[in-house]
Design an enzyme around this catalytic site. Structure first.
Site, PDB file in Angstrom:
ATOM      1  CE  LYS A  34      -8.116  -7.208  -2.051  1.00  0.00           C
ATOM      2  NZ  LYS A  34      -6.914  -6.584  -2.642  1.00  0.00           N
ATOM      3  CG  ASP A  43      -7.472  -3.556  -4.448  1.00  0.00           C
ATOM      4  OD1 ASP A  43      -7.265  -3.297  -5.638  1.00  0.00           O
ATOM      5  OD2 ASP A  43      -6.621  -4.089  -3.693  1.00  0.00           O
ATOM      6  CD  GLU A  85      -5.700  -0.693  -3.260  1.00  0.00           C
ATOM      7  OE1 GLU A  85      -4.828  -1.580  -3.164  1.00  0.00           O
ATOM      8  OE2 GLU A  85      -6.370  -0.290  -2.281  1.00  0.00           O
ATOM      9  CD  GLU A  97      -1.483  -3.769  -4.798  1.00  0.00           C
ATOM     10  OE1 GLU A  97      -1.321  -4.991  -4.932  1.00  0.00           O
ATOM     11  OE2 GLU A  97      -2.400  -3.270  -4.142  1.00  0.00           O
ATOM     12  CG  ASP A 127       4.819  -3.225  -1.071  1.00  0.00           C
ATOM     13  OD1 ASP A 127       5.939  -3.438  -0.584  1.00  0.00           O
ATOM     14  OD2 ASP A 127       3.894  -4.057  -1.032  1.00  0.00           O
ATOM     15  CG  HIS A 134       0.241  -3.150  -1.246  1.00  0.00           C
ATOM     16  ND1 HIS A 134       1.246  -4.082  -1.459  1.00  0.00           N
ATOM     17  CD2 HIS A 134      -0.923  -3.818  -1.387  1.00  0.00           C
ATOM     18  CE1 HIS A 134       0.705  -5.251  -1.728  1.00  0.00           C
ATOM     19  NE2 HIS A 134      -0.602  -5.124  -1.686  1.00  0.00           N
TER      20      HIS A 134
END
Length: 362
Positions: free
Chosen positions: A168, A197, A223, A249, A272, A299
């Site tokens: 992240k 992400d 992401e 997602e 997702d 996701h």
């Protein structure tokens, strides 16, 4: 007869299996919305969707008050027809998360029922392109972890055979993000796939700046750098960087994915099942991405997505975040860094019914 005679919905709260924080939110709990469907010939299927802490009771109310009553008497074999009927009945609230989550719980139950009727597992019903999918690990890369913890987690993931690691980003300082990723890259070497992400935390200009700063780390993808409704920003970013941009997602319709793909704004698609409205639209998105020569790396929901990522030829990676341990009797099977498809009919998830009942909230 495959006429639907019973359809019920209920809510189960699952505590998170690990602390999970990103640039904009914390994973509070998993509100798991279940739907069970039975038919006149004795067949039954169980489906589900989820939230990460809020909105579960709204999904449950939509199901109980509006959607499930429409199922009685319908032919459970006509999954796409049922999906279209339920979607048409919710146009006042579509397109959006609550409606998609409700549709997904019904749709996954119907696919589970079909598999149990036919004796086929989901990955075969949906295409059967392969019987395993490489795993990448998100659980070792949360934003609250220190650099030392990131490095230790990355090394552990490598030792477990993971093919990739996702970290992240979105620290107040771009330099800190870069330093953390550089440390991870140094620890795992040049060959392991490394993803990041940003969880929609950046402006368009900041995303361009950070992508340039992170390019030397050799990322597989960047992401959700921007809010999901900033299509122009994603398209501009994709043109400005060599790092593939991953989105999906937080997209809730096939049409939204089509816009991203037409504009070249998605180098990786991350649909997702719960947020797109079920397996039926997920497969359409996967084939749409295939037509644009784009990989699909779903996701979350690894226990369900393993079958779908294996079913389609452009399924590239499965995200490792365990969250159903408390209510299932057997874990995801993993071999040589890849998740193996379940061989049992339907969704292939081994639900622990007693554990589900113990955690049921509504």
């Amino acid at each position: 007869m495959s006429s639907i005679t019973r359809a019920v919905a209920y809510l189960v709260d699952l505590p998170v299996e690990a602390e999970r924080n990103d640039a904009v939110q914390s994973f509070l709990k998993q509100e798991t919305i279940f739907v069970e469907i039975s038919t006149a010939d004795g067949a039954a299927g169980t489906g589900y969707s989820y939230t990460i802490g809020t909105g579960g009771t709204a999904v449950l109310a939509l199901l109980r008050d509006y959607l499930l009553p429409r199922l009685h008497g319908q032919d459970a074999r006509r999954i796409d027809a049922i999906w279209q009927d339920l979607f048409a009945a919710t146009r006042a609230t579509a397109v959006g998360a609550i409606t998609s989550l409700a549709l997904a719980a019904v749709d996954t139950a119907l696919w589970d029922l079909r598999g149990r009727q036919t004796g086929l597992p989901l990955w075969i019903m949906a295409g059967g392109a392969r019987d395993r999918v490489p795993l990448y690990d998100t659980e070792v890369g949360w934003l609250h972890l220190t650099t030392e913890e990131l490095v230790a987690g990355a090394r552990k993931a490598v030792a477990q055979g993971r093919r990739g690691i996702k970290v992240k980003i979105g620290k107040p300082s771009a330099v800190e993000d870069a330093e953390r990723l550089t440390a991870v890259r140094s620890a795992v070497g040049p060959d392991l796939d490394l993803m990041v992400d940003a969880n929609q935390s950046m402006t368009a200009a900041e995303a361009v700046r950070r992508a340039a700063l992170l390019t030397p780390v050799n990322l597989l993808w960047l992401e959700e750098p921007l809010p999901a409704d900033d299509l122009d920003g994603h398209a501009h970013l994709a043109r400005s960087t060599t790092i593939p941009v991953a989105v999906g997602e937080s997209l809730y319709s096939i049409g939204q994915f089509a816009q991203y793909l037409r504009r070249g704004a998605a180098g990786v698609v991350q649909a997702d099942v719960a947020r797109i409205g079920g397996i039926t639209p997920w497969l359409k998105v996967a084939h749409l991405a295939e037509a644009h020569n784009v990989a699909i790396c779903p996701h979350f929901l690894m226990e369900l997505h393993v079958s779908l990522a294996a079913a389609v030829p452009n399924g590239h990676y499965l995200e490792y975040i365990p969250q159903l341990t408390a209510i299932t009797s057997s874990p995801l099977a993993v071999e040589d860094g890849a998740a193996l498809v379940p061989r049992t009919p339907g969704l292939g998830i081994d639900w622990d019914r007693d554990a589900i009942d113990a955690l049921r909230k509504a």
